[in-house]
Design a protein around this motif. Structure first.
Motif, PDB file in Angstrom:
ATOM      1  N   GLU A  90       0.701  26.741 -28.279  1.00 53.18           N
ATOM      2  CA  GLU A  90       1.615  26.118 -29.241  1.00 53.18           C
ATOM      3  C   GLU A  90       0.850  25.165 -30.162  1.00 53.18           C
ATOM      4  O   GLU A  90       1.119  25.094 -31.367  1.00 53.18           O
ATOM      5  CB  GLU A  90       2.721  25.359 -28.497  1.00 53.18           C
ATOM      6  N   GLN A  91      -0.100  24.450 -29.605  1.00 51.26           N
ATOM      7  CA  GLN A  91      -0.884  23.501 -30.389  1.00 51.26           C
ATOM      8  C   GLN A  91      -1.703  24.210 -31.463  1.00 51.26           C
ATOM      9  O   GLN A  91      -1.810  23.732 -32.596  1.00 51.26           O
ATOM     10  CB  GLN A  91      -1.803  22.703 -29.466  1.00 51.26           C
ATOM     11  N   ARG A  94       0.646  25.143 -34.364  1.00 47.83           N
ATOM     12  CA  ARG A  94       0.954  23.997 -35.221  1.00 47.83           C
ATOM     13  C   ARG A  94      -0.267  23.578 -36.038  1.00 47.83           C
ATOM     14  O   ARG A  94      -0.137  23.166 -37.197  1.00 47.83           O
ATOM     15  CB  ARG A  94       1.450  22.835 -34.362  1.00 47.83           C
ATOM     16  N   GLN A  95      -1.442  23.686 -35.462  1.00 50.95           N
ATOM     17  CA  GLN A  95      -2.673  23.365 -36.185  1.00 50.95           C
ATOM     18  C   GLN A  95      -2.837  24.261 -37.404  1.00 50.95           C
ATOM     19  O   GLN A  95      -3.223  23.802 -38.490  1.00 50.95           O
ATOM     20  CB  GLN A  95      -3.866  23.521 -35.242  1.00 50.95           C
ATOM     21  N   LYS A  98      -0.267  23.205 -40.150  1.00 47.69           N
ATOM     22  CA  LYS A  98      -0.653  21.956 -40.810  1.00 47.69           C
ATOM     23  C   LYS A  98      -1.840  22.181 -41.742  1.00 47.69           C
ATOM     24  O   LYS A  98      -1.938  21.548 -42.797  1.00 47.69           O
ATOM     25  CB  LYS A  98      -0.982  20.902 -39.753  1.00 47.69           C
ATOM     26  N   SER A 109       5.424  17.541 -35.869  1.00 43.27           N
ATOM     27  CA  SER A 109       5.430  18.996 -35.739  1.00 43.27           C
ATOM     28  C   SER A 109       6.791  19.590 -36.072  1.00 43.27           C
ATOM     29  O   SER A 109       6.876  20.692 -36.627  1.00 43.27           O
ATOM     30  CB  SER A 109       5.036  19.397 -34.313  1.00 43.27           C
ATOM     31  N   VAL A 112       6.897  20.046 -39.793  1.00 40.69           N
ATOM     32  CA  VAL A 112       5.999  21.109 -40.238  1.00 40.69           C
ATOM     33  C   VAL A 112       6.618  22.480 -39.967  1.00 40.69           C
ATOM     34  O   VAL A 112       6.610  23.369 -40.826  1.00 40.69           O
ATOM     35  CB  VAL A 112       4.626  20.980 -39.547  1.00 40.69           C
ATOM     36  N   LEU A 113       7.169  22.661 -38.782  1.00 39.42           N
ATOM     37  CA  LEU A 113       7.828  23.930 -38.460  1.00 39.42           C
ATOM     38  C   LEU A 113       9.013  24.181 -39.387  1.00 39.42           C
ATOM     39  O   LEU A 113       9.252  25.308 -39.821  1.00 39.42           O
ATOM     40  CB  LEU A 113       8.287  23.920 -37.004  1.00 39.42           C
ATOM     41  N   PRO A 120       8.963  27.399 -32.547  1.00 36.30           N
ATOM     42  CA  PRO A 120       7.834  27.393 -31.604  1.00 36.30           C
ATOM     43  C   PRO A 120       7.586  28.786 -31.040  1.00 36.30           C
ATOM     44  O   PRO A 120       8.494  29.619 -30.969  1.00 36.30           O
ATOM     45  CB  PRO A 120       8.308  26.422 -30.509  1.00 36.30           C
ATOM     46  N   CYS A 242       6.615  15.663 -46.005  1.00 30.10           N
ATOM     47  CA  CYS A 242       6.379  15.494 -44.568  1.00 30.10           C
ATOM     48  C   CYS A 242       6.059  14.055 -44.179  1.00 30.10           C
ATOM     49  O   CYS A 242       5.766  13.779 -43.013  1.00 30.10           O
ATOM     50  CB  CYS A 242       5.233  16.404 -44.121  1.00 30.10           C
TER      51      CYS A 242
END
Length: 265
Positions: A90-91, A94-95, A98, A109, A112-113, A120, A242
């Motif tokens: 998941e990280q 998200r990375q 971003k 996060s 961002v999503l 997710p 954001c």
């Protein structure tokens, strides 16, 4: 330990059907190997996109889903039942998002999503898990050993059994379903996503939520991500939306404040 008179070699880790198991570590070890491979694929994809001047966020997300997501989802039908195991995957997701937006790594996060209208990765994994459940459930007990293990797991009260993990997740999504029956995957996942959106709208993302309400924007890709072709202009808008901009209200909280300094100033 011997097999057919031969001593079986003991090793710390062993790769079986592409997934690496460890002698003392949990499934997190195998997932970390998948994340490492996915990270290499993601960077190769980013380099290729830079070479071909592909900067459209929608196209890059499609490339991520085609080239990187299959690696992060390998064998997720088994390991993704435990949400703690997939945290590193998941990280990485998200990375990537971003990076496409051009915001800092500590940007919220949830926001961002929401900018991409994405969920997710666990929703994709649970879709795979439920489809896998239906395939197992349709096997006859005499046909596959895995069907016997599935039936035994349903009647065992141990928490860590796979079938009980599925049942617990279904209950968390308010899905009154019997795990022994056929599951309508699309309906369950749609309801889970609706609960996620509902929780998002009640989350404390105050100013961002007010902006979405003023724009009457649903949980979809933000229009400016497709209309603004210039990356620098798009990045400025993304950072402002954001809360990741150059204003002191944002940058000031990242600077250390001495004990003798009046915080109200």
């Amino acid at each position: 330990f011997t097999f057919n008179g031969n001593e079986v070699e003991r090793v710390q880790s062993y790769k079986y059907l592409g997934f690496e198991f460890h002698a003392t570590k949990a499934l997190t070890h195998g997932v970390s190997k998948l994340v490492s491979a996915a990270n290499k694929a993601m960077h190769a994809m980013n380099r290729r996109c830079a070479f071909l001047h592909i900067s459209d966020p929608k196209h890059r997300c499609k490339l991520f889903d085609s080239l990187v997501l299959p690696i992060l989802s390998y064998a997720s039908e088994v390991w993704a039942v435990d949400k703690e195991v997939g945290k590193s995957a998941e990280q990485l997701h998200r990375q990537f998002l971003k990076h496409v937006l051009g915001v800092r790594g500590n940007t919220a996060s949830l926001i961002v999503l929401a900018e991409f209208g994405r969920y997710p990765l666990c929703f994709h994994w649970w879709q795979q898990i439920l489809r896998y459940h239906n395939r197992i459930n349709n096997l006859s007990a005499d046909e596959r050993l895995i069907q016997c293990a599935f039936v035994e797991g349903m009647h065992d009260k141990a928490y860590r059994f796979w079938s009980h993990g599925v049942q617990k997740w279904l209950q968390a999504q308010s899905a009154a379903l019997n795990i022994e029956d056929e599951i309508c995957v699309s309906t369950v996942i749609d309801n889970a996503k609706a609960l996620y959106r509902q929780a998002f709208h009640h989350h404390s993302v105050g100013r961002y939520q007010q902006m979405l309400q003023l724009q009457h924007q649903d949980y979809v890709l933000a229009p400016y991500l497709s209309t603004l072709k210039n990356f620098k202009s798009r990045r400025l808008v993304s950072r402002f939306r954001c809360g990741c901009h150059g204003l002191h209200v944002d940058t000031g909280r990242l600077k250390p404040v001495g004990q003798n300094v009046d915080r109200e100033q």
